[in-house]
Design an enzyme around this catalytic site. Sequence first.
Site, PDB file in Angstrom:
ATOM      1  N   CYS A 126      -4.854  -1.199   2.030  1.00  0.00           N
ATOM      2  CA  CYS A 126      -3.767  -0.014   1.837  1.00  0.00           C
ATOM      3  C   CYS A 126      -3.812   0.694   0.783  1.00  0.00           C
ATOM      4  CB  CYS A 126      -2.356  -0.322   2.424  1.00  0.00           C
ATOM      5  SG  CYS A 126      -1.620   1.155   2.962  1.00  0.00           S
ATOM      6  N   ASP A 195       5.915  -3.958   2.078  1.00  0.00           N
ATOM      7  CA  ASP A 195       7.008  -3.144   2.440  1.00  0.00           C
ATOM      8  C   ASP A 195       8.230  -3.840   2.633  1.00  0.00           C
ATOM      9  OD1 ASP A 195       4.689  -1.529   3.331  1.00  0.00           O
ATOM     10  OD2 ASP A 195       6.143  -0.134   3.379  1.00  0.00           O
ATOM     11  N   LYS A 206       1.123  -3.299   5.399  1.00  0.00           N
ATOM     12  CA  LYS A 206       0.190  -2.499   6.139  1.00  0.00           C
ATOM     13  C   LYS A 206      -0.601  -3.180   7.270  1.00  0.00           C
ATOM     14  CE  LYS A 206      -0.138   1.227   6.401  1.00  0.00           C
ATOM     15  NZ  LYS A 206       0.821   1.913   7.280  1.00  0.00           N
TER      16      LYS A 206
HETATM   17  C1  RUB Z   1       1.904   1.711   2.658  1.00  0.00           C
HETATM   18  C2  RUB Z   1       1.825   0.038   2.329  1.00  0.00           C
HETATM   19  C3  RUB Z   1       1.753  -0.354   0.979  1.00  0.00           C
HETATM   20  C4  RUB Z   1       3.283  -0.595   0.641  1.00  0.00           C
HETATM   21  C5  RUB Z   1       3.321  -0.936  -0.840  1.00  0.00           C
HETATM   22  O1  RUB Z   1       2.048   1.890   4.054  1.00  0.00           O
HETATM   23  O2  RUB Z   1       1.713  -0.592   3.318  1.00  0.00           O
HETATM   24  O3  RUB Z   1       0.915  -1.378   0.702  1.00  0.00           O
HETATM   25  O4  RUB Z   1       4.217   0.078   1.063  1.00  0.00           O
HETATM   26  O5  RUB Z   1       3.296   0.027  -1.438  1.00  0.00           O
HETATM   27  P1  RUB Z   1       2.286   3.512   4.378  1.00  0.00           P
HETATM   28  P2  RUB Z   1       3.867   0.249  -3.064  1.00  0.00           P
HETATM   29  O6  RUB Z   1       0.990   4.148   3.878  1.00  0.00           O
HETATM   30  O7  RUB Z   1       2.491   3.434   5.864  1.00  0.00           O
HETATM   31  O8  RUB Z   1       3.371   3.895   3.795  1.00  0.00           O
HETATM   32  O9  RUB Z   1       3.339  -0.928  -3.791  1.00  0.00           O
HETATM   33  O10 RUB Z   1       3.201   1.625  -3.606  1.00  0.00           O
HETATM   34  O11 RUB Z   1       5.239   0.288  -3.029  1.00  0.00           O
END
Ligand code: RUB
Length: 319
Positions: A126, A195, A206
């Site tokens: 992701c 998340d 993800k």
């Molecule tokens: C995003 C995702 C990221 C986490 C962490 O999913 O799974 O790995 O949100 O991201 P989507 P961060 O694209 O569906 O939002 O470290 O930037 O918070």
Amino acid sequence: MTLAETAEKIKTMEIRGAGKIAREAVSALRDHAETIPRTGDVKTFLRELEYAAGVLLATRPTAVSLPNAIQIVMRDVRNAKTEEAARCILNDKANQFIWSSRTALDRISVMGANHIPNGSVIMTHCNSKAALGSIIEAKNQGKDIEVYATEVRPWNQGRLTIKTLNDNKIPTTYIVDSAVRSMMKDVDLVIVGADAITVNGAVVNKIGTSQIALAAHEARKNVIVTAETYKFAPRTILGELIQIEERPQNEILPDEIAASLPFVKVKNPVFDVTPAEYIDMIITEAGALPPHLAYTIMREYLGWGLDELQNQFLSMEKH
Ligand code: RUB
């Protein structure tokens, strides 16, 4: 941007990634307060603000960073005695959250990088700011690293990831999601974001993350999760489950094809749960910890979440 526009952008994933969602939601709430007419009545102001918070909370269900961020900002606002005080507290708390969220990312990047040995081949999935921050910092520390980045169907967030890696001159191999197990033999460690993290140390990220962790476990490769403390979910202490967002089927199969296949149904869950036993370490701004210490983080950093739960529990006992 209005609050409704921010909410729409979060829903349609123009604004995405758990940390960014939290920061943008908080700044939308802060800016929205300026559009609420001054009446001198704190209750009216708070009612409007709670409604606005509800609009933001209804956008995406899985990233716990969103409710946590709103709660961090709103907690003291709710206790304000006057409208002016409520406005001041909101402004201060929102700016503080945004600042500390960025500081947390910087700290995680440095700690994450320290856990990446020179010469490592890293797999990521992701598009996580926390995971990429660590990888970029490792490169900036002068380490010779390489990355395998997945495609991330159906939204292809992997393209954002490979662009960032390329911009930072990090040699990268781009693979389809289903190539993960085949490629794991060439990888030294996995770094992903989160998340939500539950009280038993499971990581929600993800869809596909759990397969990568499983393949890494099988190949005896370390799995590192990089996540700010506001991604831990205190409500899971009560057994509340993290809701896994399901997005429309036409993100996978166009409507006209689906219409011609009446016996076929499509499922499109966009996050999955990786059990703690497949995770070697969670790197937060408070330090690196084994997943089973998730409760400690909740108590130290999200103590208000626990107070709230305790109050709920006590009021349940009265009935
Ligand atoms: C995003 C995702 C990221 C986490 C962490 O999913 O799974 O790995 O949100 O991201 P989507 P961060 O694209 O569906 O939002 O470290 O930037 O918070």
